[in-house]
Design an enzyme around this catalytic site. Structure first.
Site, PDB file in Angstrom:
ATOM      1  N   SER A   1       0.857  -1.190   0.000  1.00 41.60           N
ATOM      2  CA  SER A   1       0.000   0.000   0.000  1.00 41.60           C
ATOM      3  C   SER A   1       0.888   1.233   0.000  1.00 41.60           C
ATOM      4  O   SER A   1       2.064   1.158   0.401  1.00 41.60           O
ATOM      5  CB  SER A   1      -0.851  -0.004   1.274  1.00 41.60           C
ATOM      6  OG  SER A   1      -1.301   1.300   1.597  1.00 41.60           O
TER       7      SER A   1
ATOM      8  N   TYR B   1      -2.134  -1.108  10.083  1.00 41.35           N
ATOM      9  CA  TYR B   1      -2.070  -1.412   8.649  1.00 41.35           C
ATOM     10  C   TYR B   1      -0.709  -1.043   8.059  1.00 41.35           C
ATOM     11  O   TYR B   1      -0.127  -1.817   7.289  1.00 41.35           O
ATOM     12  CB  TYR B   1      -3.196  -0.642   7.958  1.00 41.35           C
ATOM     13  CG  TYR B   1      -3.360  -0.911   6.484  1.00 41.35           C
ATOM     14  CD1 TYR B   1      -3.691  -2.183   6.019  1.00 41.35           C
ATOM     15  CD2 TYR B   1      -3.220   0.110   5.540  1.00 41.35           C
ATOM     16  CE1 TYR B   1      -3.873  -2.430   4.663  1.00 41.35           C
ATOM     17  CE2 TYR B   1      -3.399  -0.120   4.196  1.00 41.35           C
ATOM     18  CZ  TYR B   1      -3.726  -1.393   3.760  1.00 41.35           C
ATOM     19  OH  TYR B   1      -3.906  -1.627   2.415  1.00 41.35           O
TER      20      TYR B   1
HETATM   21  N1  LIG Z   1      -8.775  -0.870  -1.948  1.00 38.23           N
HETATM   22  C1  LIG Z   1      -7.771  -0.041  -1.652  1.00 38.23           C
HETATM   23  O1  LIG Z   1      -7.915   1.192  -1.609  1.00 38.23           O
HETATM   24  C2  LIG Z   1      -6.404  -0.602  -1.368  1.00 38.23           C
HETATM   25  C3  LIG Z   1      -5.322   0.286  -1.273  1.00 38.23           C
HETATM   26  C4  LIG Z   1      -4.054  -0.208  -1.007  1.00 38.23           C
HETATM   27  C5  LIG Z   1      -3.875  -1.566  -0.839  1.00 38.23           C
HETATM   28  N2  LIG Z   1      -4.939  -2.401  -0.929  1.00 38.23           N
HETATM   29  C6  LIG Z   1      -4.695  -3.830  -0.705  1.00 38.23           C
HETATM   30  O2  LIG Z   1      -5.211  -4.590  -1.767  1.00 38.23           O
HETATM   31  C7  LIG Z   1      -5.678  -5.841  -1.270  1.00 38.23           C
HETATM   32  C8  LIG Z   1      -7.130  -6.049  -1.693  1.00 38.23           C
HETATM   33  O3  LIG Z   1      -7.919  -4.974  -1.224  1.00 38.23           O
HETATM   34  P1  LIG Z   1      -9.473  -4.866  -1.598  1.00 38.23           P
HETATM   35  O4  LIG Z   1      -9.846  -3.436  -1.418  1.00 38.23           O
HETATM   36  O5  LIG Z   1      -9.747  -5.575  -2.860  1.00 38.23           O
HETATM   37  O6  LIG Z   1     -10.100  -5.672  -0.378  1.00 38.23           O
HETATM   38  P2  LIG Z   1     -11.515  -6.408  -0.261  1.00 38.23           P
HETATM   39  O7  LIG Z   1     -11.961  -6.218   1.147  1.00 38.23           O
HETATM   40  O8  LIG Z   1     -12.427  -5.992  -1.362  1.00 38.23           O
HETATM   41  O9  LIG Z   1     -11.126  -7.926  -0.500  1.00 38.23           O
HETATM   42  C9  LIG Z   1     -10.420  -8.662   0.446  1.00 38.23           C
HETATM   43  C10 LIG Z   1     -10.751 -10.123   0.214  1.00 38.23           C
HETATM   44  O10 LIG Z   1      -9.993 -10.881   1.164  1.00 38.23           O
HETATM   45  C11 LIG Z   1     -10.847 -11.892   1.682  1.00 38.23           C
HETATM   46  N3  LIG Z   1     -10.370 -12.308   2.992  1.00 38.23           N
HETATM   47  C12 LIG Z   1     -10.582 -11.703   4.192  1.00 38.23           C
HETATM   48  N4  LIG Z   1     -10.011 -12.420   5.167  1.00 38.23           N
HETATM   49  C13 LIG Z   1      -9.419 -13.484   4.559  1.00 38.23           C
HETATM   50  C14 LIG Z   1      -8.681 -14.588   5.035  1.00 38.23           C
HETATM   51  N5  LIG Z   1      -8.420 -14.757   6.352  1.00 38.23           N
HETATM   52  N6  LIG Z   1      -8.225 -15.490   4.141  1.00 38.23           N
HETATM   53  C15 LIG Z   1      -8.489 -15.339   2.812  1.00 38.23           C
HETATM   54  N7  LIG Z   1      -9.193 -14.327   2.302  1.00 38.23           N
HETATM   55  C16 LIG Z   1      -9.653 -13.413   3.189  1.00 38.23           C
HETATM   56  C17 LIG Z   1     -12.227 -11.274   1.737  1.00 38.23           C
HETATM   57  O11 LIG Z   1     -13.224 -12.285   1.761  1.00 38.23           O
HETATM   58  C18 LIG Z   1     -12.228 -10.451   0.449  1.00 38.23           C
HETATM   59  O12 LIG Z   1     -12.737 -11.208  -0.626  1.00 38.23           O
HETATM   60  C19 LIG Z   1      -5.470  -5.819   0.234  1.00 38.23           C
HETATM   61  O13 LIG Z   1      -4.247  -6.448   0.551  1.00 38.23           O
HETATM   62  C20 LIG Z   1      -5.391  -4.339   0.547  1.00 38.23           C
HETATM   63  O14 LIG Z   1      -4.656  -4.062   1.712  1.00 38.23           O
HETATM   64  C21 LIG Z   1      -6.190  -1.966  -1.183  1.00 38.23           C
END
Ligand SMILES: NC(=O)c1ccc[n+]([C@@H]2O[C@H](COP(=O)([O-])OP(=O)(O)OC[C@H]3O[C@@H](n4cnc5c(N)ncnc54)[C@H](O)[C@@H]3O)[C@@H](O)[C@H]2O)c1
Length: 247
Positions: free
Chosen positions: A141, A154
């Site tokens: 991130s 985080y």
């Molecule tokens: N969306 C953003 O703005 C953003 C920004 C920077 C980084 N990220 C990173 O990108 C990645 C995805 O983010 P996102 O926004 O798509 O998240 P999201 O919440 O849409 O998806 C996360 C997924 O992980 C699954 N999950 C939760 N706990 C779990 C577990 N114990 N084992 C397996 N799966 C599990 C959930 O069911 C979900 O499908 C993350 O690592 C997040 O930190 C996201």
């Protein structure tokens, strides 16, 4: 359409906003995809239409035994593994400065984002090595690059992912395994869209010079890093962040 032809990819957190976009893009580019998520229904939905090039499995990314079994199942089904994409993770509104953050939130995000990445690599990299090399794509991130006040759990976890990415890149280069991480800014997944106008997220969102991202923006970078186009790219943390990290 065929940038990933012949590649077999294992994706964690496949059912979420970014994970789903990555699965769809990987399938579009010709890969075979093992979509894993704690919510197997969401993982299945991410690879709908993948036919015999797709497999969805219920996996808790923070459980070593489940991850090990899923890797074995993936290899049994498709014969090898070439790409690991560690997406499972994400911040929560429980996060805060260290003095206010609940200890449970620290361990939640360390277990899922950092230990989950460690586990997928621990059990997946040996398969990449057997296949003659491969690509690991981790999700970190902008919180690993710039200060994100009030997200101390985080940022600790994602900083760990960035550091792990570099040490693994050096540690496995002789095996032809590349390891990179994507550092997204605010990406409008359903989880994030729900809080986008809330205080501390709004202030950050307003500094995105080209507007907020969508999951496909991250998926395009994941395709590049997974593909042979990136054959000399390793140990990098690549921002997909609308310039917020320089603004
Ligand atoms: N969306 C953003 O703005 C953003 C920004 C920077 C980084 N990220 C990173 O990108 C990645 C995805 O983010 P996102 O926004 O798509 O998240 P999201 O919440 O849409 O998806 C996360 C997924 O992980 C699954 N999950 C939760 N706990 C779990 C577990 N114990 N084992 C397996 N799966 C599990 C959930 O069911 C979900 O499908 C993350 O690592 C997040 O930190 C996201």
């Amino acid at each position: 359409m065929s940038r990933l032809k012949g590649k077999i990819a294992f994706v964690t957190g496949a059912g979420g906003g970014i994970g789903r976009a990555i699965c769809e893009r990987f399938l579009f580019e010709g890969a075979r995809v093992v979509a894993t998520d704690i919510d197997v229904g969401a993982a299945s939905a991410a690879v709908t239409g993948g036919g015999d090039r797709a497999l969805a499995l219920p996996v808790d990314a923070g459980d070593g035994e489940q991850v090990r079994e899923a890797m074995a199942r993936a290899v049994e089904t498709f014969g090898a593994l070439n790409v690991l994409c560690n997406v499972a993770g994400g911040s929560s509104m429980q996060d805060d400065r260290v003095t206010e953050a609940p200890e449970e939130e620290f361990w939640r995000v360390i277990r899922l984002d950092l230990f989950g990445t460690f586990l997928a690599c621990k059990y997946g990299i040996p398969e990449l090595v057997k296949a003659g090399g491969g690509s690991v794509v981790n999700l970190t991130s902008i919180g690993a690059i710039i200060a994100l006040p009030n997200w101390d759990c985080y940022t600790a976890a994602k900083g760990g992912v960035a550091a792990l990415t570099r040490s693994m890149a050096a540690g496995y280069s002789a095996d032809n395994v590349r390891v990179n991480a994507i550092a997204p800014g605010v990406i409008l997944t359903p989880r994030v869209a729900a809080r986008e106008r809330i205080g501390r997220v709004k202030e950050l969102a307003d500094r995105h010079m080209l507007g907020l991202g969508v999951p496909e923006d991250v998926a395009h970078m994941a395709v590049y890093l997974a593909s042979d186009e990136a054959r000399i790219v390793t140990g990098q943390v690549l921002s997909v962040d609308s310039g917020v990290s320089i603004n």
